[in-house]
Every structure is written in structure tokens, then in C-alpha cells.
Write a protein that holds these residues in place. Sequence first.
Motif, PDB file in Angstrom:
ATOM      1  N   ASN A 275       0.848  -1.184   0.000  1.00  0.00           N
ATOM      2  CA  ASN A 275       0.000   0.000   0.000  1.00  0.00           C
ATOM      3  C   ASN A 275       0.886   1.237   0.000  1.00  0.00           C
ATOM      4  OD1 ASN A 275      -2.564  -1.149  -0.036  1.00  0.00           O
ATOM      5  ND2 ASN A 275      -2.639  -1.376   2.190  1.00  0.00           N
ATOM      6  N   CYS A 276       0.295   2.377  -0.220  1.00  0.00           N
ATOM      7  CA  CYS A 276       1.037   3.645  -0.188  1.00  0.00           C
ATOM      8  C   CYS A 276       1.145   4.135   1.251  1.00  0.00           C
ATOM      9  CB  CYS A 276       0.344   4.694  -1.052  1.00  0.00           C
ATOM     10  SG  CYS A 276       0.327   4.310  -2.806  1.00  0.00           S
ATOM     11  N   ASP A 277       1.950   3.447   2.053  1.00  0.00           N
ATOM     12  CA  ASP A 277       2.105   3.859   3.441  1.00  0.00           C
ATOM     13  C   ASP A 277       3.459   3.425   3.991  1.00  0.00           C
ATOM     14  OD1 ASP A 277       1.833   1.108   4.080  1.00  0.00           O
ATOM     15  OD2 ASP A 277      -0.328   1.316   4.293  1.00  0.00           O
ATOM     16  N   LEU A 278       3.840   3.988   5.107  1.00  0.00           N
ATOM     17  CA  LEU A 278       5.130   3.685   5.728  1.00  0.00           C
ATOM     18  C   LEU A 278       5.184   2.249   6.245  1.00  0.00           C
ATOM     19  CD1 LEU A 278       5.769   6.990   7.717  1.00  0.00           C
ATOM     20  CD2 LEU A 278       6.889   6.237   5.615  1.00  0.00           C
ATOM     21  N   LYS A 279       4.042   1.689   6.630  1.00  0.00           N
ATOM     22  CA  LYS A 279       4.005   0.308   7.121  1.00  0.00           C
ATOM     23  C   LYS A 279       4.487  -0.648   6.033  1.00  0.00           C
ATOM     24  CE  LYS A 279       0.790  -3.148   8.988  1.00  0.00           C
ATOM     25  NZ  LYS A 279      -0.620  -3.408   9.385  1.00  0.00           N
ATOM     26  N   SER A 280       4.045  -0.446   4.809  1.00  0.00           N
ATOM     27  CA  SER A 280       4.458  -1.306   3.708  1.00  0.00           C
ATOM     28  C   SER A 280       5.947  -1.177   3.434  1.00  0.00           C
ATOM     29  CB  SER A 280       3.670  -0.959   2.441  1.00  0.00           C
ATOM     30  OG  SER A 280       2.322  -1.363   2.551  1.00  0.00           O
ATOM     31  N   ILE A 281       6.457   0.058   3.485  1.00  0.00           N
ATOM     32  CA  ILE A 281       7.880   0.276   3.251  1.00  0.00           C
ATOM     33  C   ILE A 281       8.711  -0.420   4.331  1.00  0.00           C
ATOM     34  CG2 ILE A 281       9.693   2.029   3.162  1.00  0.00           C
ATOM     35  CD1 ILE A 281       7.577   3.935   1.994  1.00  0.00           C
ATOM     36  N   SER A 282       8.276  -0.293   5.575  1.00  0.00           N
ATOM     37  CA  SER A 282       8.986  -0.934   6.680  1.00  0.00           C
ATOM     38  C   SER A 282       8.947  -2.450   6.549  1.00  0.00           C
ATOM     39  CB  SER A 282       8.370  -0.499   8.013  1.00  0.00           C
ATOM     40  OG  SER A 282       9.056  -1.077   9.105  1.00  0.00           O
ATOM     41  N   TYR A 283       7.811  -2.975   6.103  1.00  0.00           N
ATOM     42  CA  TYR A 283       7.677  -4.429   5.925  1.00  0.00           C
ATOM     43  C   TYR A 283       8.668  -4.932   4.884  1.00  0.00           C
ATOM     44  CZ  TYR A 283       5.742  -8.914   4.477  1.00  0.00           C
ATOM     45  OH  TYR A 283       5.597 -10.244   4.141  1.00  0.00           O
ATOM     46  N   LEU A 284       8.754  -4.265   3.738  1.00  0.00           N
ATOM     47  CA  LEU A 284       9.672  -4.699   2.689  1.00  0.00           C
ATOM     48  C   LEU A 284      11.123  -4.608   3.157  1.00  0.00           C
ATOM     49  CD1 LEU A 284       8.099  -3.152  -0.524  1.00  0.00           C
ATOM     50  CD2 LEU A 284       8.030  -5.521   0.223  1.00  0.00           C
ATOM     51  N   ALA A 285      11.445  -3.564   3.888  1.00  0.00           N
ATOM     52  CA  ALA A 285      12.804  -3.420   4.397  1.00  0.00           C
ATOM     53  C   ALA A 285      13.167  -4.568   5.323  1.00  0.00           C
ATOM     54  CB  ALA A 285      12.954  -2.084   5.120  1.00  0.00           C
ATOM     55  N   SER A 286      12.170  -5.083   6.017  1.00  0.00           N
ATOM     56  CA  SER A 286      12.392  -6.194   6.945  1.00  0.00           C
ATOM     57  C   SER A 286      12.437  -7.538   6.248  1.00  0.00           C
ATOM     58  CB  SER A 286      11.272  -6.204   8.002  1.00  0.00           C
ATOM     59  OG  SER A 286      11.327  -7.369   8.795  1.00  0.00           O
TER      60      SER A 286
ATOM     61  N   LEU B 185      12.462  -8.332   2.618  1.00  0.00           N
ATOM     62  CA  LEU B 185      13.194  -8.561   1.382  1.00  0.00           C
ATOM     63  C   LEU B 185      14.592  -9.153   1.598  1.00  0.00           C
ATOM     64  CD1 LEU B 185      12.187  -5.552  -0.901  1.00  0.00           C
ATOM     65  CD2 LEU B 185      11.587  -7.969  -1.173  1.00  0.00           C
ATOM     66  N   PRO B 186      15.308  -8.773   2.666  1.00  0.00           N
ATOM     67  CA  PRO B 186      16.605  -9.432   2.912  1.00  0.00           C
ATOM     68  C   PRO B 186      16.473 -10.940   3.087  1.00  0.00           C
ATOM     69  CG  PRO B 186      16.481  -7.405   4.165  1.00  0.00           C
ATOM     70  CD  PRO B 186      15.115  -7.630   3.586  1.00  0.00           C
ATOM     71  N   LEU B 187      15.346 -11.400   3.636  1.00  0.00           N
ATOM     72  CA  LEU B 187      15.128 -12.837   3.776  1.00  0.00           C
ATOM     73  C   LEU B 187      15.038 -13.491   2.400  1.00  0.00           C
ATOM     74  CD1 LEU B 187      12.415 -12.963   6.600  1.00  0.00           C
ATOM     75  CD2 LEU B 187      14.861 -13.422   6.819  1.00  0.00           C
ATOM     76  N   LEU B 188      14.382 -12.821   1.473  1.00  0.00           N
ATOM     77  CA  LEU B 188      14.238 -13.366   0.132  1.00  0.00           C
ATOM     78  C   LEU B 188      15.574 -13.413  -0.602  1.00  0.00           C
ATOM     79  CD1 LEU B 188      10.967 -11.614  -1.135  1.00  0.00           C
ATOM     80  CD2 LEU B 188      11.212 -13.569   0.364  1.00  0.00           C
ATOM     81  N   GLN B 189      16.354 -12.388  -0.425  1.00  0.00           N
ATOM     82  CA  GLN B 189      17.620 -12.294  -1.147  1.00  0.00           C
ATOM     83  C   GLN B 189      18.653 -13.297  -0.641  1.00  0.00           C
ATOM     84  OE1 GLN B 189      18.347  -8.180  -0.448  1.00  0.00           O
ATOM     85  NE2 GLN B 189      16.917  -7.476  -2.025  1.00  0.00           N
ATOM     86  N   GLU B 190      18.492 -13.764   0.598  1.00  0.00           N
ATOM     87  CA  GLU B 190      19.457 -14.688   1.183  1.00  0.00           C
ATOM     88  C   GLU B 190      19.086 -16.147   0.944  1.00  0.00           C
ATOM     89  OE1 GLU B 190      19.656 -13.673   5.268  1.00  0.00           O
ATOM     90  OE2 GLU B 190      20.511 -11.674   4.923  1.00  0.00           O
ATOM     91  N   THR B 191      17.948 -16.382   0.318  1.00  0.00           N
ATOM     92  CA  THR B 191      17.497 -17.756   0.130  1.00  0.00           C
ATOM     93  C   THR B 191      17.255 -18.043  -1.344  1.00  0.00           C
ATOM     94  OG1 THR B 191      15.210 -17.064   0.499  1.00  0.00           O
ATOM     95  CG2 THR B 191      16.450 -17.800   2.432  1.00  0.00           C
TER      96      THR B 191
END
Length: 270
Positions: A176-187, A189-195
Motif C-alpha cells: 500500500n502507499c504507506d510507511l508500514k508497507s515500506i517498513s515491511y519490505l525493508a524487513s 526482502l533481505p530474507l528473500l535475497q538470502e534464500t
Amino acid sequence: MLNFKGKKRVDKLDSKEEPETGKRKAQVLAVWGSPGCGKTTISVKIAKYLAEKKKNVILVISDMTVPMIPCICPMDELENIWSLGNVLAAPHITKGLIEENCIVHKKIKYLAMLGMLRGENEYTYAPYEAEQALEFLAGMRELSSYIIIDCGSYIANDILSAVALMEADAVLQMVNCDLKSISYLASQLPLLQETKWKVERHLKTINNIKGQEAINHMEQVLGKVNFQIPSASEVTEQGMAGNLLAGLEGKKSRGFNNEIEKIVKEVYGC
């Protein structure tokens, strides 16, 4: 024309013999994103769009914390009520077991669903492992050429969603267009990139857009955005009423419908 029968056991789900209107690019679409970004709503609308085009589609709602089957449509519109938990708890998951537990809609005959039921949670059934999740996905691939998996947001503790993200042919990455979504991806996406997750298969999608200024800000954070789904009051009302399988008739819903059509064309080529 093949379709989902209103019986305890679905007679025949394979849609390989269906006439094609375009080249299919994918078979399994995983819909994933931040909590509250509208994953289930978009998953349901994509499934309904495909079913209306007479494609045999299976919609899987994997969330075991908040069972969403009761939130999609009135329960009396369903031909039968079986739980996804029955499938995942089995020592060995077969195509036949999946068939037996598909929920069939009385009016939308090309749609079958799998999900948890009201009052159930992750402790209602025996725990399952990644092996069962892989068998489940393999069995569904045998049953239908159009599979949509509405993934949970908490992938570290959700085996089915995690496996779906690894094995899907395409992933609709929603925010969504909100800070919660941005914070979620920041948390997350690193899991996705490491697997084993292949982030290049992710189609970045902004949902529930209410203003251009918000879109510009999100594009700065996300980079290239594949789809922009506008807010639609009619969709919001359907979600509140638990009737997401209803059609959208209002003029203000045209932008929403257009983006759903674009997603289907990009993912499935139809």
C-alpha cells in the motif's frame, strides 16, 4: 468444456484442453506483501476474472491465523465446505486428496478454493513440513493450469507461503502507499535475497492508490512498478460485506478492473 462440478469430489480439474486466447506465461501465481495490503482481495478478483473467462482456476488462501474463506462470500453460496488443514495434515498429499477437499462455488463453476475455515488456526490440525507443501503444489499443477496462492505476510513461520514464493512461476509483490508497507519490505526482502527466492520473478504492485503524490513517493522507494491498482469504494464495500466474489458494476471501479485485466494478461497471457 471442463469445469468444477458441484459434488463432494471434483470429477475433473485439468484445464489443458481448454481453448487458448493467448500464450500462458505462468501456471502458479503467488500473491504476497505487507499485512493489510489487500492480498486476498486482489487474489479473489484475479480468480474471478479467470473463472469468468471459463478457465478452471484454483484459489488457495494460505493464512492460518486469519481464515479468509468466510470473508470471501456468503457460506450458503458454497457447494461444500472442506478445510485446507485436512490436506496439509496428511502424511502424503496426492492429487486425489486435493480434489476431495476443494470448495466449489454454486454459481461460479470454473472456480475452486482451498483455505482454512472459521474458528480454525495453525494448531487445529497436525503440523506439516515443507515436503507436504511441495507435494501440495505439485498436485495442484496436475489439476489446473491457473493457480493463485494468497500467501501470508509472515513467511518466516508460514511453510506453505514460503514454499509457494520459492516455487511459483510469478509473484505479485504488493504494498500500500504507506510507511508500514515500506517498513515491511525493508524487513522481509533481505530474507528473500538470502534464500532461494527469485526476486526477478516479482511483479511490483501498489494497491489502494488514492493520490498521485503517494505513487511518486512509492516509486522512489520501490523502483520500477509493474501495476498500480486504484482505490475503489465498491471493492471496499464488498470486503466489508464479505462478498468479494460479487461483480463490480460502478464506473468508479473501471480503473480497478483494468489493472486486474493487465495483471492476468501479464502473468497468464490471456
